[in-house]
Design an enzyme around this catalytic site. Sequence first.
Site, short mmCIF file in Angstrom:
data_model
loop_
_atom_site.label_atom_id
_atom_site.label_comp_id
_atom_site.label_asym_id
_atom_site.label_seq_id
_atom_site.Cartn_x
_atom_site.Cartn_y
_atom_site.Cartn_z
N CYS A 170 -2.07 8.95 -2.63
CA CYS A 170 -1.65 8.08 -1.53
C CYS A 170 -2.78 7.71 -0.58
O CYS A 170 -2.67 6.76 0.18
CB CYS A 170 -0.52 8.74 -0.76
SG CYS A 170 0.87 9.25 -1.79
N HIS B 113 -0.27 5.22 5.53
CA HIS B 113 0.38 5.31 4.22
C HIS B 113 1.88 5.24 4.42
O HIS B 113 2.46 5.96 5.25
CB HIS B 113 -0.01 6.61 3.53
CG HIS B 113 0.87 6.92 2.35
ND1 HIS B 113 1.13 6.00 1.36
CD2 HIS B 113 1.58 8.05 2.03
CE1 HIS B 113 1.95 6.55 0.47
NE2 HIS B 113 2.23 7.78 0.87
N ASN C 151 7.75 4.02 -1.10
CA ASN C 151 6.44 4.64 -1.21
C ASN C 151 5.76 4.15 -2.48
O ASN C 151 6.15 4.53 -3.58
CB ASN C 151 6.61 6.17 -1.23
CG ASN C 151 5.29 6.91 -1.30
OD1 ASN C 151 4.25 6.34 -1.64
ND2 ASN C 151 5.33 8.20 -1.01
#
Length: 312
Positions: A113, A238, A268
């Site tokens: 990430c 993120h 995500n």
Amino acid sequence: MNGSRIAAVGHYQPAKVLTNEDLAGLVDTSDEWITSRVGIRTRHIAGPDEPVDELAGHAAAKALASAGLGPEDIDLVVVATSTAIDRSPNMAARVAHRLSVPNPAAMDINVVCAGFTHALATADHAVRAGAATRALVIGADKMSEVTDWTDRTTCVLVGDGAGAAVVEAAEEPGIGPVLWGSVPEMGNAVRIEGTPPRFAQEGQSVYRWATTKLPPIARAACEKAGLTPADLAAVVLHQANLRIIEPLAAKIGAVNAVVARDVVESGNTSAASIPLAFSKLVERGEISSGDPVLLFGFGGNLSYAGQVVRCP
């Protein structure tokens, strides 16, 4: 030239949209359960005939077009991804081939990430050192391919997509110094492992780490750029979970900044999340050319990397 800058950005998401109601038909969950815990309402899911390099190629082509450049202008391709199934050729080589980029240096970076901000720093360093003239920096992941769709704790989180930036030499630096690091002893808190590989995480551990340990690190990234959080026009974290993004942004102290909340509609998307959210802010005109923006990635390995950039 004294530095580098982001000349243009672009993003791409697959056409298929998976809603919370759709997920409620697959696992024991509901729209209320998902939105109250992670803030996600929809996510885009790539089909079996849409590989990661295709997602990356679309985003990169959009960034090139926005910069008014062609593939022949690029001599470095860096792809941040953790969902490359094959070991070779790497994703960067596949994207370069897809776009017909002639003879570039081509490398993948797997920092999950935090991958895009690591990749952006790597390209910035290469351009500053004279090892590259212009770089394509791409974050792309197909998280749906490494997800257990019977596990309601993870399948509600993920989406697929890609975001890209064109980085080029500049007299005035438009990419600030990176602040990066990791907590290797906590690396198992976020995992993509096994055969077939599957995404898993220790959600509470990640939440506590992100909301307590990362705010001073993000503030320090601003200091390295000679700014305070109050100077920021936008914060692009993120896009892991709205319950992480909102308290983290508040603790950073960016009181005048637009806070990217693309997680609500995209889920995500791992390495794609920061360039995807950043590109959307630019496209919608929510930030202006030259505005200072904090990009801050965190997650797998428990790694982090952040830098202040100037909006293209």
